[in-house]
Design an enzyme around this catalytic site. Structure first.
Site, PDB file in Angstrom:
ATOM      1  N   SER A  42      35.442  33.279  45.514  1.00  0.00           N
ATOM      2  CA  SER A  42      36.380  34.391  45.530  1.00  0.00           C
ATOM      3  C   SER A  42      36.890  34.644  46.951  1.00  0.00           C
ATOM      4  O   SER A  42      37.467  33.763  47.559  1.00  0.00           O
ATOM      5  CB  SER A  42      35.716  35.626  44.918  1.00  0.00           C
ATOM      6  N   ASP A 154      37.065  34.319  38.216  1.00  0.00           N
ATOM      7  CA  ASP A 154      36.306  34.514  39.456  1.00  0.00           C
ATOM      8  C   ASP A 154      34.915  33.882  39.405  1.00  0.00           C
ATOM      9  O   ASP A 154      34.135  34.131  38.488  1.00  0.00           O
ATOM     10  CB  ASP A 154      36.176  36.017  39.707  1.00  0.00           C
TER      11      ASP A 154
END
Length: 261
Positions: A42, A154
């Site tokens: 991320s 994510d």
């Protein structure tokens, strides 16, 4: 002569709290410590990819501090998320260009979560900006990324700190930087979207604790900057996050340098 150990940095997810990674890398630069490998998830993937591509921490800090929410969000009428990823991908492309993994100055990989197989996926081939976009795709907020048969969101959902990936790349020593740590949440009642995000954060923190225990055999140094109750979704405290990461790096520079011996 004794061969130096190869050093890897695992930069974890954390939204705006991930600006601490930039400060940490600045401290490492000043101590003349450069990693042989970087793995990111991320926001850690964003910072790690930019550094691996040749951006300096100062350039990254300046770029981040110019960002505004509307630079990243693109309202979509298609199902899958509140926002499309087109603007986020455009911003990443501005700084990473069309660089591929094999052209990076430092070997790098990032992690995403595949909604089809429900497993963490290591991305280390092809276009770097595409991979980082997938690694940063917050579920329900951004529309999932379709990559072949995979539907990617994510990486922090399943692998907040990609430490074991560094071992697979060839690192002898691993430094893990967790900018989320043991976050504190306020006691105010939030709107529905914020509640959903907090629930995801709570689950993520619980999973991260288990993963840290499972990866204890490969992590040599675990670091957590002090960021208090700073929200990872805020655009207001970038300077504080940077300074916290910088202090953390300065405090542990000697310990990290010794890992190469």
């Amino acid at each position: 002569m004794k061969k130096k150990k190869k050093l890897g940095f695992a930069l974890g997810c954390g939204g705006s709290r991930g600006v601490a990674h930039i400060g940490f890398l600045q401290a490492m630069e000043e101590a003349e410590i450069r990693p042989d490998f970087i793995a990111g998830c991320s926001m850690g993937a964003v910072v790690g990819a930019a550094y691996a591509a040749g951006m300096t921490p100062q350039e990254m800090k300046e770029a981040v501090c110019r960002l505004r929410p509307l630079d990243l969000v693109d309202i979509t009428v298609r199902p899958g998320g509140l926002f499309d990823v087109r603007k986020m991908r455009k911003v990443l492309g501005k700084y990473l260009g069309d660089v591929t993994f094999d052209a990076l100055k430092i070997p790098f990989c990032c992690v995403a979560s595949d909604m089809v197989t429900q497993e963490a996926v290591t991305l280390g081939e092809g276009n770097v900006a595409d991979a980082v976009t997938a690694s940063s795709c917050i579920p329900a907020i951004f529309k999932p990324i379709q990559m072949g048969e995979m539907r990617l969101v994510d990486g922090g959902i399943l692998e907040r700190i990609p430490a074991r990936q560094l071992k697979d790349m060839g690192a002898d020593r691993v430094v893990a930087v967790d900018v989320l740590g043991n976050r504190r949440w306020g006691n105010k009642t939030s709107n529905a979207v914020r509640v959903l995000m907090e629930v995801v954060d709570i689950l993520d923190t619980r999973i991260a604790r288990y993963r840290r225990q499972e990866n204890a055999d490969v992590i040599d140094v675990w670091l957590e900057p002090e960021l208090g109750d700073m929200s990872e979704y805020s655009f207001r405290h970038f300077e504080e996050a940077y300074e916290s990461g910088y202090r953390l790096g300065r405090e542990h520079a000697e310990e990290i340098a010794a890992l190469r011996r």
